[in-house]
Enzyme design. Structure first.
Site, PDB file in Angstrom:
ATOM      1  N   HIS A 102       0.829  -1.218   0.000  1.00 26.30           N
ATOM      2  CA  HIS A 102       0.000   0.000   0.000  1.00 26.30           C
ATOM      3  C   HIS A 102       0.859   1.263   0.000  1.00 26.30           C
ATOM      4  O   HIS A 102       0.449   2.311   0.483  1.00 26.30           O
ATOM      5  CB  HIS A 102      -0.995   0.005   1.171  1.00 26.30           C
ATOM      6  CG  HIS A 102      -2.125  -0.968   0.955  1.00 26.30           C
ATOM      7  ND1 HIS A 102      -3.276  -0.646   0.269  1.00 26.30           N
ATOM      8  CD2 HIS A 102      -2.245  -2.273   1.292  1.00 26.30           C
ATOM      9  CE1 HIS A 102      -4.066  -1.702   0.223  1.00 26.30           C
ATOM     10  NE2 HIS A 102      -3.462  -2.700   0.819  1.00 26.30           N
ATOM     11  N   THR A 103       2.051   1.134  -0.527  1.00 28.14           N
ATOM     12  CA  THR A 103       2.943   2.298  -0.644  1.00 28.14           C
ATOM     13  C   THR A 103       2.959   2.831  -2.072  1.00 28.14           C
ATOM     14  O   THR A 103       3.289   3.993  -2.284  1.00 28.14           O
ATOM     15  CB  THR A 103       4.379   1.896  -0.249  1.00 28.14           C
ATOM     16  OG1 THR A 103       4.656   0.632  -0.838  1.00 28.14           O
ATOM     17  CG2 THR A 103       4.538   1.798   1.254  1.00 28.14           C
ATOM     18  N   SER A 120     -11.822 -17.683 -23.187  1.00 25.80           N
ATOM     19  CA  SER A 120     -11.055 -17.947 -21.969  1.00 25.80           C
ATOM     20  C   SER A 120     -11.124 -19.424 -21.638  1.00 25.80           C
ATOM     21  O   SER A 120     -12.222 -19.973 -21.471  1.00 25.80           O
ATOM     22  CB  SER A 120     -11.624 -17.138 -20.795  1.00 25.80           C
ATOM     23  OG  SER A 120     -11.190 -17.704 -19.577  1.00 25.80           O
ATOM     24  N   GLY A 152      -7.868 -14.544  -7.858  1.00 29.41           N
ATOM     25  CA  GLY A 152      -8.343 -14.038  -6.555  1.00 29.41           C
ATOM     26  C   GLY A 152      -7.410 -14.358  -5.400  1.00 29.41           C
ATOM     27  O   GLY A 152      -7.797 -14.298  -4.240  1.00 29.41           O
ATOM     28  N   SER A 195      -3.284 -11.714 -10.967  1.00 32.04           N
ATOM     29  CA  SER A 195      -3.640 -12.318 -12.246  1.00 32.04           C
ATOM     30  C   SER A 195      -4.208 -11.242 -13.175  1.00 32.04           C
ATOM     31  O   SER A 195      -4.000 -11.280 -14.389  1.00 32.04           O
ATOM     32  CB  SER A 195      -4.646 -13.444 -12.056  1.00 32.04           C
ATOM     33  OG  SER A 195      -5.770 -12.975 -11.351  1.00 32.04           O
ATOM     34  N   ASP A 228       1.830  -3.753  -9.567  1.00 32.79           N
ATOM     35  CA  ASP A 228       1.559  -5.084 -10.118  1.00 32.79           C
ATOM     36  C   ASP A 228       1.929  -5.170 -11.598  1.00 32.79           C
ATOM     37  O   ASP A 228       2.536  -6.138 -12.053  1.00 32.79           O
ATOM     38  CB  ASP A 228       0.075  -5.443  -9.927  1.00 32.79           C
ATOM     39  CG  ASP A 228      -0.309  -5.465  -8.457  1.00 32.79           C
ATOM     40  OD1 ASP A 228       0.600  -5.378  -7.601  1.00 32.79           O
ATOM     41  OD2 ASP A 228      -1.512  -5.548  -8.165  1.00 32.79           O
ATOM     42  N   TYR A 242     -10.087  -0.701  -0.618  1.00 30.40           N
ATOM     43  CA  TYR A 242      -8.839  -0.248  -1.257  1.00 30.40           C
ATOM     44  C   TYR A 242      -8.972   1.220  -1.647  1.00 30.40           C
ATOM     45  O   TYR A 242      -8.122   2.049  -1.324  1.00 30.40           O
ATOM     46  CB  TYR A 242      -8.557  -1.119  -2.484  1.00 30.40           C
ATOM     47  CG  TYR A 242      -7.228  -0.819  -3.132  1.00 30.40           C
ATOM     48  CD1 TYR A 242      -6.096  -1.553  -2.793  1.00 30.40           C
ATOM     49  CD2 TYR A 242      -7.087   0.203  -4.065  1.00 30.40           C
ATOM     50  CE1 TYR A 242      -4.866  -1.288  -3.360  1.00 30.40           C
ATOM     51  CE2 TYR A 242      -5.861   0.483  -4.645  1.00 30.40           C
ATOM     52  CZ  TYR A 242      -4.762  -0.270  -4.299  1.00 30.40           C
ATOM     53  OH  TYR A 242      -3.543   0.005  -4.872  1.00 30.40           O
TER      54      TYR A 242
HETATM   55  C1  GAF Z   1      -2.981  -4.226  -5.073  1.00 29.07           C
HETATM   56  C2  GAF Z   1      -2.763  -3.061  -6.022  1.00 29.07           C
HETATM   57  F1  GAF Z   1      -3.109  -3.401  -7.295  1.00 29.07           F
HETATM   58  C3  GAF Z   1      -1.322  -2.561  -5.982  1.00 29.07           C
HETATM   59  O1  GAF Z   1      -1.190  -1.412  -6.762  1.00 29.07           O
HETATM   60  C4  GAF Z   1      -0.867  -2.294  -4.546  1.00 29.07           C
HETATM   61  O2  GAF Z   1      -1.408  -1.079  -4.075  1.00 29.07           O
HETATM   62  C5  GAF Z   1      -1.232  -3.460  -3.634  1.00 29.07           C
HETATM   63  O3  GAF Z   1      -2.596  -3.850  -3.754  1.00 29.07           O
HETATM   64  C6  GAF Z   1      -0.983  -3.133  -2.183  1.00 29.07           C
HETATM   65  O4  GAF Z   1       0.382  -2.915  -1.979  1.00 29.07           O
HETATM   66  O5  GAF Z   1      -2.246  -5.355  -5.493  1.00 29.07           O
END
Ligand code: GAF
Length: 381
Positions: free
Chosen positions: A31-32, A64, A117, A122, A167, A217
Site C-alpha cells: 500500500h505504498t 477464456s 483471486g 492475475s 503489479d 482499497y
Molecule cells: C494491489 C494493487 F493493485 C497494488 O497497486 C498495490 O497497491 C497493492 O494492492 C498493495 O500494496 O495489489
C-alpha cells in the site's frame, strides 16, 4: 505445439503470436505504491498467456480457457462486459483506442496458471499480456513503461480499482532471481538479487476473497490523500505521503483525525521498513528481513486494517515456528495469500501442520505454493 496454440486452432483460423505475462509477489512495501513510496515485488513462475492474431473486420473475439466462455464485440462498440474476466482485456483495447491507435480487430485465447483471486495479480498479468500482444500485433511501438501505465489505467477505468503501478510494473519488468526495488515517485528502479540461501518463499492461500476488497482499497487511498491534504495546508511543498515524516503526521494529522493518522503513519513506517529490508536482504540478514515482514503484517492488520481473520490466522500459526523467519499478508488484503520466508528443509512439515490447523479453525483448506522468481512479460517460445 503449446496447449494454448491447440486451443486457439480449435476456435480460430491462422497462426497466433503467444505472449506470457507473470503474476507477482511483493517482498515488502504494501500500500505504498499509490502513495509515491517504494515497493519490492518480483515476478513469479506462474503466468497468464494469450494467443492472438489480427482481424481486419473490426471484430474482437476472445475465448477464456479458465472460464470456458467466448466473448465477441465490435471494436467500435466496446463497453464494460458483465463477464468480469473480459473487462481486463477490453479495458486495455479501450485505452489504446482512446490514444487513437488503430485496432482493426483480433482473435484471442487466454489461459494461465496464476491462481485467480489469490492476490498474485492475475489481473495485472492479463492486462500486461494483452497490451504487449496488441503492441506486437499492431506495431504500436509502445515502450515497457508506456504499456505499464496503460494497463494500470485500464484497471482504473474498466475494473474500477484505483490501483497503484506495482503489479503491472512487476509483471512487465520481472527478472528471474531478482526482486525489483521500485521508487513509485520517480519510477526509477533497481534489480535486487533475491539471495535466500537455505530458504524459500512460500505462499499460503487463505482461499478467501472478501467482498470489501475493492471498496476498502479505494477508501484507504482516499484516507491517505486526506492526510496529505492536512499536512500540505501547513507545508505547501508536500505532494504525497512520500514527502511526509512521522513528525509531520504527529504535528498536523494526529490532532485533526486519529484514524487518518493511523493510516498515514503505517505508510510512512512501511517506506522506512522497506529501506531497512533491502539492506537486510543485501547483507544476508534473513532473520532481520523476516522480522521486517512480521512488522509489516502487524501494521497492515492493526493500523491500515486491510487484513482479515484468515490472513491473521495464517500469520499467527507460523509466528513462533523456528522454520519461519517472517510472514505477512500480501497485496491489497481482505483475502488472498500470506508470504512466508521459510527454511527449505521444513516446508513439508510446515504445510501439513499449518494446513491442519487452518482447516480446524476455519473449516477451509488452504493451498500453498513454493515460489520461484521468473522473468517478465515476453513473447513465448
Ligand atoms: C494491489 C494493487 F493493485 C497494488 O497497486 C498495490 O497497491 C497493492 O494492492 C498493495 O500494496 O495489489
Amino acid at each position: 505445439m503449446l496447449q494454448i496454440e491447440k486451443k486457439f486452432s480449435e476456435y480460430f483460423p491462422g497462426q497466433p503470436v503467444i505472449i506470457t505475462s507473470p503474476g507477482r509477489i511483493n517482498i515488502i512495501g504494501e500500500h505504498t505504491d499509490y502513495n509515491n513510496g517504494y515497493v519490492l515485488p518480483a515476478a513469479i513462475d506462474k503466468a497468464i498467456s494469450v494467443a492472438v492474431n489480427k482481424r481486419d473486420d473490426g471484430i474482437i473475439k476472445i475465448y477464456s480457457t479458465q472460464y470456458n466462455e467466448l466473448y465477441e464485440s465490435s471494436v467500435a462498440a466496446l463497453v464494460k462486459s458483465n463477464l468480469n474476466w473480459v473487462n481486463y482485456i477490453i479495458g486495455v483495447a479501450d485505452q489504446l483506442l482512446k490514444k487513437d491507435f488503430v485496432i482493426t480487430g483480433f482473435n484471442m485465447v487466454v489461459d494461465g496458471d496464476v491462481p485467480l483471486g489469490a492476490g498474485l495479480s492475475s489481473s495485472a498479468a492479463v492486462e500486461c499480456a494483452v497490451v504487449f500482444a496488441l503492441n506486437e500485433l499492431f506495431e504500436l511501438k509502445l515502450d515497457k513503461l508506456e504499456m505499464v501505465k496503460l494497463a494500470q489505467k485500464a484497471e482504473h477505468e474498466f475494473a474500477g480499482v484505483m490501483c497503484g503501478i506495482m503489479d503491472m510494473f512487476a509483471s512487465m519488468y520481472g527478472k528471474a532471481e531478482y526482486a525489483i526495488k521500485l521508487d513509485c515517485r520517480s519510477l526509477e528502479y533497481e534489480y535486487v538479487p533475491l539471495k535466500l540461501p537455505g530458504h524459500k518463499l512460500l505462499l499460503f492461500n487463505t482461499n478467501v476473497k472478501h467482498n470489501l476488497a475493492s471498496s476498502a482499497y479505494n477508501e484507504r487511498r482516499a484516507q491517505c490523500e486526506s492526510g496529505v491534504a492536512l499536512v500540505a495546508k501547513q507545508i505547501a511543498s508536500v505532494k504525497s505521503l512520500r514527502d511526509v515524516t512521522a513528525q509531520m503526521l504527529e504535528q498536523y494529522v494526529l490532532p485533526a483525525d486519529e484514524l487518518i493518522y493511523k493510516r498515514c503513519n503505517y505508510v510512512v513506517q512501511e517506506n522506512l521498513r522497506l529501506l531497512q529490508a533491502c539492506e537486510n536482504l543485501n547483507k544476508g540478514n534473513l532473520w532481520e528481513l523476516g522480522k521486517n515482514m512480521f512488522d509489516t503484517h502487524r501494521g497492515l492488520s492493526e493500523d491500515y486494517e486491510v487484513s482479515c481473520k484468515e490472513l491473521d490466522l495464517l500469520v499467527s500459526l507460523v509466528k513462533n515456528n523456528k522454520a519461519v523467519l517472517g510472514a505477512r499478508m500480501m497485496g491489497g488484503g481482505f483475502g488472498g495469500c500470506t508470504l512466508n520466508l521459510v527454511n527449505e528443509n521444513e516446508i513439508e512439515r510446515l504445510v501439513n501442520e499449518v494446513g491442519e490447523k487452518y482447516l480446524l479453525q476455519t473449516g477451509l483448506s488452504c493451498s500453498y505454493y513454493v515460489v520461484a522468481v521468473g522473468g517478465g512479460t515476453s513473447v513465448a517460445g
